[in-house]
Motif scaffolding. Sequence first.
Motif, PDB file in Angstrom:
ATOM      1  N   VAL A 118       0.709  -3.544 -13.673  1.00 51.18           N
ATOM      2  CA  VAL A 118       0.639  -3.494 -12.289  1.00 51.18           C
ATOM      3  C   VAL A 118      -1.021  -3.385 -11.910  1.00 51.18           C
ATOM      4  N   LEU A 119      -1.293  -4.083 -10.899  1.00 56.81           N
ATOM      5  CA  LEU A 119      -2.703  -3.994 -10.461  1.00 56.81           C
ATOM      6  C   LEU A 119      -2.710  -3.616  -9.007  1.00 56.81           C
ATOM      7  N   VAL A 120      -3.012  -2.240  -8.911  1.00 55.54           N
ATOM      8  CA  VAL A 120      -2.732  -1.771  -7.411  1.00 55.54           C
ATOM      9  C   VAL A 120      -3.911  -2.758  -6.437  1.00 55.54           C
ATOM     10  N   GLU A 121      -3.365  -3.027  -5.346  1.00 46.81           N
ATOM     11  CA  GLU A 121      -4.390  -3.848  -4.691  1.00 46.81           C
ATOM     12  C   GLU A 121      -4.940  -3.106  -3.284  1.00 46.81           C
ATOM     13  N   ARG A 122      -3.873  -2.157  -2.849  1.00 47.65           N
ATOM     14  CA  ARG A 122      -3.988  -1.157  -1.805  1.00 47.65           C
ATOM     15  C   ARG A 122      -3.130  -0.214  -1.749  1.00 47.65           C
ATOM     16  N   LEU A 123      -3.819   1.049  -1.394  1.00 49.47           N
ATOM     17  CA  LEU A 123      -3.181   2.367  -1.170  1.00 49.47           C
ATOM     18  C   LEU A 123      -2.499   2.288   0.327  1.00 49.47           C
ATOM     19  N   LEU A 124      -1.023   2.188   0.554  1.00 48.55           N
ATOM     20  CA  LEU A 124      -0.682   2.034   1.758  1.00 48.55           C
ATOM     21  C   LEU A 124      -0.251   3.350   2.430  1.00 48.55           C
ATOM     22  N   ASP A 125      -0.036   4.367   1.768  1.00 52.26           N
ATOM     23  CA  ASP A 125       0.151   6.008   2.040  1.00 52.26           C
ATOM     24  C   ASP A 125       0.123   6.802   0.754  1.00 52.26           C
ATOM     25  N   ALA A 126       0.494   8.041   1.114  1.00 60.03           N
ATOM     26  CA  ALA A 126       0.413   8.956  -0.126  1.00 60.03           C
ATOM     27  C   ALA A 126       1.269   8.529  -1.279  1.00 60.03           C
ATOM     28  N   HIS A 127       2.320   7.608  -1.196  1.00 54.68           N
ATOM     29  CA  HIS A 127       3.289   7.326  -2.241  1.00 54.68           C
ATOM     30  C   HIS A 127       3.567   5.997  -2.322  1.00 54.68           C
ATOM     31  N   ARG A 128       3.072   5.143  -1.381  1.00 50.76           N
ATOM     32  CA  ARG A 128       3.357   3.625  -1.584  1.00 50.76           C
ATOM     33  C   ARG A 128       2.265   2.795  -1.685  1.00 50.76           C
ATOM     34  N   VAL A 129       2.075   1.748  -2.606  1.00 45.64           N
ATOM     35  CA  VAL A 129       1.034   0.861  -2.748  1.00 45.64           C
ATOM     36  C   VAL A 129       1.515  -0.518  -2.812  1.00 45.64           C
ATOM     37  N   LEU A 130       0.446  -1.328  -2.401  1.00 46.41           N
ATOM     38  CA  LEU A 130       0.483  -2.804  -2.296  1.00 46.41           C
ATOM     39  C   LEU A 130       0.010  -3.283  -3.772  1.00 46.41           C
ATOM     40  N   ALA A 131       0.648  -4.126  -4.510  1.00 44.59           N
ATOM     41  CA  ALA A 131       0.167  -4.296  -5.939  1.00 44.59           C
ATOM     42  C   ALA A 131       0.544  -5.807  -6.448  1.00 44.59           C
ATOM     43  N   GLN A 132      -0.132  -6.394  -7.407  1.00 43.67           N
ATOM     44  CA  GLN A 132       0.065  -7.495  -8.107  1.00 43.67           C
ATOM     45  C   GLN A 132       0.890  -6.990  -9.404  1.00 43.67           C
ATOM     46  N   VAL A 133       1.999  -7.616  -9.697  1.00 43.96           N
ATOM     47  CA  VAL A 133       2.778  -7.336 -10.709  1.00 43.96           C
ATOM     48  C   VAL A 133       3.020  -8.403 -11.728  1.00 43.96           C
ATOM     49  N   ARG A 134       2.577  -8.393 -12.866  1.00 41.61           N
ATOM     50  CA  ARG A 134       2.857  -9.267 -13.857  1.00 41.61           C
ATOM     51  C   ARG A 134       3.817  -9.067 -14.838  1.00 41.61           C
ATOM     52  N   SER A 135       4.770  -9.837 -14.768  1.00 49.67           N
ATOM     53  CA  SER A 135       6.097  -9.695 -15.591  1.00 49.67           C
ATOM     54  C   SER A 135       6.758 -11.061 -16.031  1.00 49.67           C
TER      55      SER A 135
END
Length: 343
Positions: free
Chosen positions: A80-97
């Motif tokens: 997981v590479l977090v791209e942006r913090l959306l709020d205290a508990h959510r993020v926008l992320a790139q996920v490699r799987s």
Amino acid sequence: MRKSDFNYSLPPELVAQYPASPRSASRLLHLDGANGACRDMKFADLPALLRAGDLLVFNDTRVIPARLLGHKDSGGRIEVLVERLLDAHRVLAQVRSSKPLRPGQKLFLDGGATAVAQGREGEFQVLTFDTETPVTEILDRIGHVPLPPYIARVDEGADRERYQTVYARHRGAVAAPTAGLHFDEAMLGRLKEMGVDSAFVTLHVGAGTFQPLRVDDIREHRMHAEYLRVLPEACDRINAAKKEGRRVVAVGTTVVRALETAARDGRVNVYEGETDIFIYPGYRFQIVDALLTNFHLPGSTLLMLVCAFGGMENVLQAYRHAVECKYRFYSYGDAMFVTRAQA
């Protein structure tokens, strides 16, 4: 104008894998955009290129430990590479799987945290961390420094401090504004003593900064969006410098993008929101008079910006010179000081 126009040959051994020590020990290539002349210097010589009244503008974003490892509830490994913090508990992320995530799928992260996939937003996944602990604390505890893909090693403890500017304040970047990595407190003190002024903007660099162009005609490229904030104090300092005929020196391409995004009619305005400005040759700059920057990847949007600023042939010739003289390239590498090409 083609992506291939911005290619150059770089021996792999010139890609810096570790930073110089101390910070100000890097080399500095001075490019005069008016005539294309190059001069080999040391970063410690930067004060010789500045004068009292110059305004240095810095990006005070702070890199977060945005890289996470773990596995899906099905057992498959993920990165997981977090791209942006959306709020205290959510993020926008790139996920490699190995397979795409399903909404509601649970992710078990190395170090003891869990997250739930909420669905896609463009090329990213929205992830909610399944805890009352703020995501920033989770990242600090289990996250890895998101070193760029061309640094062919795992992150080390020293990277937490070294892949960060000494003036970093506002958390949110997943890549460092690397031109600022050369400054230490001693250099900042020297510049202040000689009458060089400073101002700060915040642009949270996203992982998209490393994404290659997927089109050959660069006019068809669409930049990734990044968060930008330019506050009134910075506007006042920058606009005063422009009015008084003092130079505005951008420390890094992110600062150029920030100031040109917020500029209208030769003045910088208060701004908060996203920027996806793409600067390439032919662009008419409104604010920046000189640029301090690192060396950038062939065919990258960052190299295109520098070419727009210092003159395309000037910059590419300077890069060839840097390769011949074995400068160190990219994020942990050496720096350039570029004055603007004549229109």
